[in-house]
Design a protein around this motif. Structure first.
Motif, PDB file in Angstrom:
ATOM      1  N   CYS A 292       1.002  -1.214  -0.025  1.00 55.83           N
ATOM      2  CA  CYS A 292       0.093   0.049  -0.039  1.00 55.83           C
ATOM      3  C   CYS A 292       0.752   1.209   0.068  1.00 55.83           C
ATOM      4  O   CYS A 292       1.781   1.324   0.841  1.00 55.83           O
ATOM      5  CB  CYS A 292      -1.093   0.178   1.048  1.00 55.83           C
ATOM      6  SG  CYS A 292      -1.890   1.545   1.382  1.00 55.83           S
TER       7      CYS A 292
ATOM      8  N   CYS B 147      -4.991   2.291  -1.042  1.00 56.13           N
ATOM      9  CA  CYS B 147      -5.463   1.868   0.286  1.00 56.13           C
ATOM     10  C   CYS B 147      -5.948   0.556   0.422  1.00 56.13           C
ATOM     11  O   CYS B 147      -6.763   0.128  -0.530  1.00 56.13           O
ATOM     12  CB  CYS B 147      -6.184   2.950   0.801  1.00 56.13           C
ATOM     13  SG  CYS B 147      -6.822   2.732   2.499  1.00 56.13           S
ATOM     14  N   LEU B 148      -5.338  -0.297   1.143  1.00 58.15           N
ATOM     15  CA  LEU B 148      -5.933  -1.598   1.241  1.00 58.15           C
ATOM     16  C   LEU B 148      -6.957  -1.913   2.360  1.00 58.15           C
ATOM     17  O   LEU B 148      -7.200  -3.003   2.777  1.00 58.15           O
ATOM     18  CB  LEU B 148      -5.014  -2.706   1.292  1.00 58.15           C
ATOM     19  CG  LEU B 148      -4.125  -2.716   0.005  1.00 58.15           C
ATOM     20  CD1 LEU B 148      -2.828  -3.548   0.519  1.00 58.15           C
ATOM     21  CD2 LEU B 148      -4.559  -3.385  -0.937  1.00 58.15           C
TER      22      LEU B 148
ATOM     23  N   PRO C  78      -1.917   7.268   4.476  1.00 57.21           N
ATOM     24  CA  PRO C  78      -1.911   6.776   5.852  1.00 57.21           C
ATOM     25  C   PRO C  78      -0.954   5.964   6.212  1.00 57.21           C
ATOM     26  O   PRO C  78      -0.087   6.036   6.964  1.00 57.21           O
ATOM     27  CB  PRO C  78      -3.281   6.116   6.263  1.00 57.21           C
ATOM     28  CG  PRO C  78      -4.459   6.806   5.108  1.00 57.21           C
ATOM     29  CD  PRO C  78      -3.537   7.287   4.111  1.00 57.21           C
ATOM     30  N   CYS C  79      -0.701   5.142   5.108  1.00 58.80           N
ATOM     31  CA  CYS C  79       0.519   4.062   5.202  1.00 58.80           C
ATOM     32  C   CYS C  79       1.835   4.847   5.198  1.00 58.80           C
ATOM     33  O   CYS C  79       2.774   4.575   5.998  1.00 58.80           O
ATOM     34  CB  CYS C  79       0.547   2.952   4.087  1.00 58.80           C
ATOM     35  SG  CYS C  79      -0.576   1.640   4.548  1.00 58.80           S
TER      36      CYS C  79
ATOM     37  N   ALA D 257      -6.527  -1.292   5.749  1.00 61.69           N
ATOM     38  CA  ALA D 257      -5.846  -1.686   6.687  1.00 61.69           C
ATOM     39  C   ALA D 257      -4.978  -0.806   7.453  1.00 61.69           C
ATOM     40  O   ALA D 257      -3.760  -1.206   7.995  1.00 61.69           O
ATOM     41  CB  ALA D 257      -5.044  -3.215   6.132  1.00 61.69           C
ATOM     42  N   CYS D 258      -5.283   0.485   7.122  1.00 62.17           N
ATOM     43  CA  CYS D 258      -4.401   1.540   7.498  1.00 62.17           C
ATOM     44  C   CYS D 258      -4.024   1.848   8.952  1.00 62.17           C
ATOM     45  O   CYS D 258      -2.861   2.372   9.537  1.00 62.17           O
ATOM     46  CB  CYS D 258      -4.899   2.742   7.358  1.00 62.17           C
ATOM     47  SG  CYS D 258      -6.222   2.871   5.984  1.00 62.17           S
TER      48      CYS D 258
ATOM     49  N   THR E 146      -0.499   4.400  -0.255  1.00 63.67           N
ATOM     50  CA  THR E 146      -1.578   5.557   0.195  1.00 63.67           C
ATOM     51  C   THR E 146      -1.056   6.257   1.472  1.00 63.67           C
ATOM     52  O   THR E 146      -0.657   5.706   2.213  1.00 63.67           O
ATOM     53  CB  THR E 146      -3.109   5.241  -0.226  1.00 63.67           C
ATOM     54  OG1 THR E 146      -3.151   4.165  -1.136  1.00 63.67           O
ATOM     55  CG2 THR E 146      -4.035   6.351  -0.033  1.00 63.67           C
TER      56      THR E 146
END
Ligand SMILES: Cc1cc2nc3c(=O)[nH]c(=O)nc-3n(C[C@H](O)[C@H](O)[C@H](O)COP(=O)(O)O)c2cc1C
Ligand code: SF4
Ligand code: FES
Lengths: 455, 171
Positions: B92, B133-134, B96-97, B136-137, B94
């Motif tokens: 990921c 984004c997966l 947040p990651c 799972a952030c 995106t």
């Protein structure tokens, strides 16, 4: 401890199985609805509860259900939106992983209320493990007589299927989701007609988020009035918040709506403060699509009132000084984070995910990404900042679906609140490549903002 | 394994066909096109990617035009239009990651595998790419590996090294 209406039993060992879920009061709502209530009475109960859609828009669920057309001889469908792709949001994954029967139970009660004989749960394709979990749960429920023909002897039949997506954020938008369920590209439809009149296979359709459907279970068990007592004003009930970013304890929390943001961030019951002893710089409170707010404005409104986790309080101040609850994707940024880089990252996301149907979105998102990329990499010009604002304004409100707005708002709000950081990136392009702007003067930008509003 | 032409004579197994047939029953009469995404997932799980020949076969099975399969398969990011490594690490990328180090993890994977994003290692075993984004952030940084889409959370450079070692042992 706050009341938990959805996740109260989440830590019970084996709660993902039918038997344990049932032993802990599971499927009571199905029994109550199918044996003692009419479909319309279920809709009324949901209206009374004040439940608002948990997928992002916050539209009252009972009202949405009452718009569903009921032409004779036509099927109606309930489709659960488990596409969960809004950056910062991971509550639906959590719920489906750990307590899948809560969603199945909600789907049965809601399908009954809407008169749907076949319902689908559209799950983003990346969630293959969750798809398998749901399929197992559906088989268990069917085995126990809660799905299939003549459920509990009530004469009501329901088949429930899980449908995988293929990796496309846009399929979370309800009409794109419907197209995708029909085996097509996820291009949003022009509305009207709304899905309530013409949805999947041109039949009346309701699309609801996972959490919305799950909330129907406590509403039927305890009554809409009881549900409405939880929460704050028109923000009734509880909300699952996905907390991510620089927090000591990121994760999924069920809160009572109306909880002060400060308590959510700093108390031990929730996020336990900012990681590594750093200070808070900014928060995106409702998933990447909602405006970013600097620390002080997320903690207090412009009028100095404590900011609460509710639809009304988070949007207090409009887009000048407020934001939105959205999907409840709460992303915290510490003092070392670069707002320009994050804004570029989000802009890239929306460009990548634009379905390309409307020119303002297709071209505008690409433009914003490119300009922000230049800015982040030390090639920005002062005029780029206004250019970004201009492009975002030209996208906003001029597209088929709200993805355009969702792409415009993060950029516009970052510039609104962090303009000096953007300017610093341009005037100090070399330094900006090596170090971040830091907290700078956001520690107390309130007076500055007041000036800005007066002007 | 990496040749496009080898797929010319593709024949779906009876097992795969029976899975397709079950999926078609989930939709009303005449709406079998809805089976397209689930069918594409099954085909990719079997062959590692979606070849033009496979798409033609799918179209024939679902009784739709081949173009209807092409336009869908190319729209969705999960479907590979070219052969990939045996294991595709999807990290990921995106916001947040990235707040908690996803970019560092991607650099580390690039260095460790010795291939750029989207490329396959010489032995055909690995490829990697950044994905969006997966969901799972809160467990970031994260990556997934198909076709099971197993999740690896709270990644560190060390845990990535161990993961790659474990995968090598599975080959
Ligand atoms: C670009 C875009 C992406 C969306 N993604 C999701 C999503 O992943 N999950 C979701 O429940 N709603 C999503 N929505 C909102 C849906 O369109 C729809 O409003 C929602 O599923 C309605 O359910 P609710 O009333 O229960 O919230 C998205 C909307 C847009 C415009
Ligand atoms: S706004 Fe963007 S995502 Fe939505 S329909 Fe238009 S191009 Fe597609
Ligand atoms: S941003 Fe990486 S999982 Fe959401």
């Amino acid at each position: 401890m706050a009341r938990k209406l959805l996740l109260g039993n989440i830590n019970v060992p084996g709660i993902h199985t039918f038997d344990v879920y049932r032993q802990h009061g599971g499927y009571r709502a199905v029994e109550k609805a199918l044996k003692t209530m009419t479909p319309d009475a279920v809709v009324e109960e949901v209206k009374t509860s004040g439940l608002r859609g948990r997928g992002g828009a916050g539209f009252p669920t009972g009202m949405k259900w009452s718009f569903l057309a009921k032409p004779e001889g036509r099927e109606r469908y309930l489709v659960c939106n488990a596409d969960e792709s809004e950056p910062g949001t991971f509550k639906d994954r959590y719920l489906m992983t750990h307590i899948p029967h809560l969603l199945i139970e909600g789907m049965i009660v809601s399908s009954f209320a809407l008169g749907a004989k076949t319902s689908y749960i559209y799950v983003r394709g990346e969630m293959m493990p969750q798809i398998r979990i749901l399929e197992r749960a559906i088989a268990e429920a069917k085995n126990a007589g809660f799905l299939g023909k003549n459920i509990l002897g009530s004469g009501y039949d329901l088949e429930l299927y899980v449908q995988p997506g293929g990796g496309a954020y846009i399929c979370g938008e309800e009409t794109a989701l419907i197209e995708s369920l029909e085996g097509k590209r996820g291009n949003p439809r022009i509305k009207p007609p709304f899905p309530a009149i013409s949805g999947v296979w041109a039949c009346p359709t309701v699309v609801n988020n996972v959490e919305t459907i799950a909330a129907v279970v406590p509403i039927i068990n305890d009554g809409g009035e009881e549900y409405a007592k939880v929460g704050n004003g028109r923000s009734t009930g509880t909300k699952l918040i996905s907390a991510s970013g620089n927090l000591n304890k990121p994760g999924v929390y069920e809160i009572e709506l109306g909880l002060p943001v400060e308590e959510f961030i700093y108390s031990e019951e929730y996020c336990g403060g900012i990681a590594n002893g750093k200070r808070l710089k900014a928060v995106v409170a409702g998933g990447s699509s909602v405006p970013i707010l600097p620390a002080n404005l997320i903690l207090k409104t412009i009028n100095g009132q404590p900011r609460l986790m509710s639809y009304e309080s988070l949007s207090d101040g409009g887009f000048q000084t407020g934001s939105m609850l959205g999907s409840g994707g709460f992303i915290a940024f510490d003092e070392d984070q670069c707002i320009v880089r994050n804004t570029w990252n989000f802009a890239r996301f929306y460009h990548h995910e634009s379905c390309g149907q409307c020119s303002p979105c297709r071209e505008g998102t690409g433009w914003m990404e490119k300009v922000l990329h230049n800015l982040e990499n030390g090639h920005g010009k002062m005029s780029d900042i206004d250019l970004l604002v201009d492009v975002s304004k030209k996208i906003e409100g001029n597209t088929i679906c709200p993805l355009g707005d969702a792409a415009a708002w993060p950029v516009a709000s970052a510039i609104r609140h962090f303009r000096d950081e953007f300017e610093w990136h341009i005037t100090n392009s070399k330094t900006a490549m090596e170090q971040n702007y830091g907290l700078a003067n956001y520690a107390d930008p309130l007076p500055k903002l007041e000036e800005a509003i007066q002007n | 394994m990496l040749s496009v032409t080898e797929h010319k004579e593709i024949e779906f197994s009876a097992n795969l066909i029976s899975k397709f047939e079950e999926i078609v029953t989930r939709y009303p009469e005449g709406k079998q096109k809805s089976a397209l995404l689930p069918v594409l997932h099954l085909v990719q799980a079997e062959y590692g990617w979606i070849s033009p020949e496979a798409m033609d076969k799918i179209a024939a099975f679902l009784q739709i035009q081949a173009i209807e399969v092409y336009e869908v398969a190319t729209f969705y990011t999960m479907f590979f239009m070219r052969p990939q490594g045996k294991f595709v690490l999807e990290v990921c990328r995106t916001g947040p990651c990235c707040l908690v180090g996803a970019e560092k993890i991607m650099h580390h994977i690039e260095k460790t595998l010795g291939v750029k994003e989207g490329e396959v290692t010489a032995d055909g075993n690995f490829s990697w790419r950044g994905v969006e984004c997966l969901a799972a952030c809160g467990m970031a940084p994260v990556l997934q590996i198909g076709p099971e889409y197993t999740f690896y959370e709270n990644l560190t450079e060390d845990s990535v090294d161990k993961l790659i070692e474990n995968l090598k042992n599975k080959i």
